[in-house]
Scaffold this motif. Sequence first.
Motif, short mmCIF file in Angstrom:
data_model
loop_
_atom_site.label_atom_id
_atom_site.label_comp_id
_atom_site.label_asym_id
_atom_site.label_seq_id
_atom_site.Cartn_x
_atom_site.Cartn_y
_atom_site.Cartn_z
N GLY A 18 5.49 3.72 71.62
CA GLY A 18 5.54 2.24 71.82
C GLY A 18 7.01 1.94 71.66
N ALA A 20 9.10 -1.88 72.00
CA ALA A 20 9.29 -3.39 71.98
C ALA A 20 7.76 -3.92 72.55
CB ALA A 20 10.14 -3.78 73.04
N GLY A 21 6.86 -2.97 72.12
CA GLY A 21 5.26 -3.57 72.16
C GLY A 21 4.79 -3.13 73.51
N PHE A 22 5.44 -2.32 74.24
CA PHE A 22 4.95 -1.64 75.37
C PHE A 22 4.90 -0.12 75.11
CE2 PHE A 22 6.77 -5.43 77.17
CZ PHE A 22 6.25 -5.71 78.40
N HIS A 23 3.62 0.34 75.70
CA HIS A 23 3.44 1.67 75.46
C HIS A 23 3.74 2.71 76.59
CE1 HIS A 23 1.19 -0.40 72.44
NE2 HIS A 23 1.26 0.64 71.60
N PHE A 155 -0.97 -1.49 81.66
CA PHE A 155 -0.79 -2.81 80.40
C PHE A 155 -1.56 -3.91 80.72
CE2 PHE A 155 3.31 -0.79 82.00
CZ PHE A 155 3.72 -0.42 80.65
N TRP A 158 0.03 -10.38 78.71
CA TRP A 158 1.30 -10.70 78.99
C TRP A 158 2.03 -9.76 79.38
CZ3 TRP A 158 5.50 -9.01 76.52
CH2 TRP A 158 5.28 -8.96 74.97
N ARG A 159 1.89 -8.47 78.92
CA ARG A 159 2.69 -7.36 79.13
C ARG A 159 2.54 -6.62 80.59
NH1 ARG A 159 1.31 -6.54 73.86
NH2 ARG A 159 2.99 -6.66 72.48
#
Length: 229
Positions: A18, A20-23, A155, A158-159
């Motif tokens: 992970g 910044a909130g993205f995987h 994703f 909002w991502r």
Amino acid sequence: MLKPFGEDIWTADGPITGVAGFHYPTRMAVIRLQDGSLFLWSPTALTQDLRAAVDALGEVQHLVAPNSLHHLSLADWKTAYPAARLHAPPGLRAKRPDLVFDADLTDTPPPEWAGQIDQVLVRGNLITTEVVFFHRPSGTAIFTDLIQHFSPGWFTGWRAIIARLDRMTAAQPETPNKFRNSFVDRRAARTALRRILAWPTRRVLMAHAPPVETDGQAFIARTFRWLKP
């Protein structure tokens, strides 16, 4: 665990990371040099199974971070292989003062892998300076973050919207907009691209996209069409 990708080159997919909130999925490459030693590109999380598989191929002598963003597992690998040389891309020494690096990556391959692995620094980007490698025996170009591709469903929420606008979930692999827009010196980037396109690339490995098995040179030219004058 380790999957052959060509002559003396293997890949291993690591755990999801992970940022910044993205995987993001993770991937490393293992290259066996002519002297039998191993060159590890972008080492992923170290596990007992992965270590055993790597040890079966040879002696780890080079731990290589390809840019200043791919460094999370370096300390564990250096602890496991204290005799291995740790190679730093531009910017990583300052970012990781806790690590003791043995050498800096430049546009000139060091003697340990010269003639086997070529390399070029893609300069001019505010996010990071990526070192792109070319493994000559297998005809493989190796990119880290400058080419990415995720399925539309990777994703959510909002991502997913941000990923689509950033070209991360485009129909085919692309350079994300955040990297395109961060090239403040496109002349330097084009100079690097000319060197990359001169390589007789057949295959392309990327940290965050499915591998390309054929027509690698044409794939790179298409992906970086936005950078050409």
